[in-house]
Design an enzyme around this catalytic site. Structure first.
Site, PDB file in Angstrom:
ATOM      1  CB  THR A 105      -0.753  -0.406   1.813  1.00  0.00           C
ATOM      2  OG1 THR A 105      -1.864  -0.833   0.908  1.00  0.00           O
ATOM      3  CG2 THR A 105      -1.603   1.167   1.672  1.00  0.00           C
ATOM      4  CB  THR A 181       1.084  -3.189   6.614  1.00  0.00           C
ATOM      5  OG1 THR A 181      -0.414  -3.388   6.086  1.00  0.00           O
ATOM      6  CG2 THR A 181       1.198  -2.130   6.596  1.00  0.00           C
ATOM      7  CG  ASP A 182      -2.112  -8.289   4.632  1.00  0.00           C
ATOM      8  OD1 ASP A 182      -1.883  -6.230   5.277  1.00  0.00           O
ATOM      9  OD2 ASP A 182      -2.672  -8.784   3.545  1.00  0.00           O
ATOM     10  CE  LYS A 260      -2.578  -5.185   9.293  1.00  0.00           C
ATOM     11  NZ  LYS A 260      -2.603  -5.003   7.670  1.00  0.00           N
TER      12      LYS A 260
HETATM   13  N1  ASP Z   1      -2.113  -6.537   1.567  1.00  0.00           N
HETATM   14  C1  ASP Z   1      -0.848  -5.373   1.594  1.00  0.00           C
HETATM   15  C2  ASP Z   1      -0.276  -6.129   1.335  1.00  0.00           C
HETATM   16  O1  ASP Z   1       0.164  -5.855   2.496  1.00  0.00           O
HETATM   17  C3  ASP Z   1      -1.535  -4.300   2.291  1.00  0.00           C
HETATM   18  C4  ASP Z   1      -0.812  -2.776   3.149  1.00  0.00           C
HETATM   19  O2  ASP Z   1       0.504  -3.184   2.287  1.00  0.00           O
HETATM   20  O3  ASP Z   1      -0.373  -2.578   3.824  1.00  0.00           O
HETATM   21  O4  ASP Z   1       1.276  -5.541   0.850  1.00  0.00           O
END
Ligand code: ASP
Length: 437
Positions: A105, A181-182, A260
């Site tokens: 993201t 973040t995942d 997370k």
């Molecule tokens: N699904 C995305 C990822 O982990 C979410 C994010 O970037 O926050 O790449």
């Protein structure tokens, strides 16, 4: 053959083509008495063939049915992408921070403007999105991947660790990695073991809201990550994210201890079983809360071998060993997030014994996350120990999974891997309870 535009049906593709609309065009769509302006998005598999999807200024997508009476026109064409933008001028006396982009993201702002469905922000766009970061260091960098982190695997971790070592050995004073973040916690753990006693700070950073949203946490997280690299004085692998909902405090987490804990909040990341290594405010004032290793001179080395036949299972009441036998007997490493102190039912203990007798290394962690495993308290725990499994104190299940892949691949035999698993290597476990966690 007719070319479909952004997966639209042939009639909508024809319409879009006739008005010169393409990826990233801003459209005015009038239909059923309402009008909408926004960026043309690709056709969505779940929407009907007569629906055009546009992204409104608010960031939300709407699907608009196009009928006989609808009118669609192009308001603006997408700006051509600037390639080979001149790098920002180097400032004497500032440290050199290398920014490695991997997607997620945090790098997804182009998606909103062009309708592309993958993260695509360039490294210089990313650096430009946080002007304060540019003020703190000379930022150079490279885009290594452009993927969401759910698509990462051990090979990505290997490539990333090698890239980090290369940047440090080429003179970077610190490395900041922008990441989805995942699965950020898994990557942080993998780099922690692969890079060992890396002499500089390696900071992974992400965002819960993409850069083009007014509420984006990307620029402030990036700035905090660079500031920690520059002023923290600490070496190792860390994750920097919002500490609270506002843009005024940031937590620096130890790479093997972070999770997370919320799907969408800006303060989703928390240190588990330890305090964060440092806290920063919006002006860059920093409070170091853990000792850690100091920055040193010297080279970085990446030990990147990983045993891929490793699995991570979560125990649940009624877990039926027959459903897992195949996977467990095929795996060299098995991490189980057990209940409570690290428990499973009697049937699963029999399977654990079979797997251990088969030469696998079985590692017990706890799905409680907080606190330590202890297999000496209940009969269940003692039976698990007798079956041949080991427990790893307060190590997170996902950290144990990544460490087990690494330990099995880098040790000469299972006993050596067992010893590595039970020795803290990157702050991932401790048998002392600190008062406030
Ligand atoms: N699904 C995305 C990822 O982990 C979410 C994010 O970037 O926050 O790449």
């Amino acid at each position: 053959m007719k070319v479909s535009i952004m997966s639209y049906s042939s009639s909508l593709s024809e319409l879009l083509e006739s008005i010169g609309a393409k990826e990233g065009s801003k459209l005015l769509v009038e239909s059923e008495g309402r009008s909408f302006a926004g960026i043309l998005m690709p056709h969505h598999d779940f929407s009907g063939e007569d629906i055009i999807v546009i992204k409104l200024k608010s960031g939300y997508n709407v699907g608009i049915r196009i009928g006989q009476d609808s009118a669609v026109k192009v308001l603006e064409h997408p700006e051509p992408k600037v390639k080979n933008k001149a790098p920002a001028e180097r400032k004497e006396g500032l440290p050199n921070i290398s920014l490695i982009a991997t997607g997620g993201t945090i790098a997804s702002n182009v998606e909103y403007r062009t309708g592309a469905v993958r993260p695509a922000l360039s490294v210089s766009d990313l650096a430009d999105s946080a002007p304060e970061m540019r003020g703190a260091a000379n930022i150079s960098g490279r885009a290594l991947f452009s993927i969401f982190s759910e698509n990462m695997n051990a090979e990505h971790w290997q490539e990333l660790a090698a890239a980090v070592a290369e940047e440090i050995n080429n003179g970077a004073d610190g490395v900041v990695i922008s990441h989805g973040t995942d699965t950020m916690g898994y990557t942080a753990a993998a780099l922690s073991f692969m890079l060992g006693d890396v002499p500089k700070p390696v900071v992974i950073v992400g965002a819960q809201r993409s850069t083009d949203r007014p509420s984006s946490d990307a620029p402030s997280n990036l700035t905090a990550a660079v500031r920690f690299c520059v002023k923290g004085g600490k070496a190792g692998v860390f994750v920097v994210m919002h500490e609270a909902l506002g843009d005024d405090s940031f937590a620096v987490h130890i790479g093997t201890r972070v999770r997370k804990m919320h799907t969408s909040r800006r303060d989703a990341f928390q240190s588990i079983n330890v305090r964060p290594a440092a806290l920063l405010d919006k002006d860059g004032n920093m409070k170091l809360t853990s000792e850690g290793r100091n920055i040193a001179s010297g080279k970085a080395a990446a030990r990147t071998k990983m045993e891929r036949s490793t699995i991570l299972l979560q125990y649940y009441p009624g877990m039926d060993p027959s459903l897992f036998e195949n996977a467990m007997m095929k795996s060299k490493g098995i991490v189980i997030a057990g209940s409570g102190l690290g428990h499973v039912n009697e049937e699963m203990i029999r399977l654990i014994k079979k797997a251990c007798d088969n030469g696998s290394l079985v590692v017990m962690t706890s799905q409680c996350l907080g606190g330590r495993t202890n297999l000496n308290v209940y009969k269940t725990g003692r039976d698990i120990l007798s079956a041949g499994a080991i427990a790893v104190l307060d190590m997170l299940p996902e950290t144990a999974y990544v460490k087990l892949m690494w330990a099995l691949a880098n040790a000469d035999n299972v006993d050596e891997a067992k010893r590595l698993m039970m020795t803290p290597l990157a702050g991932e476990m401790s048998d002392r309870r600190s008062v406030d966690v």
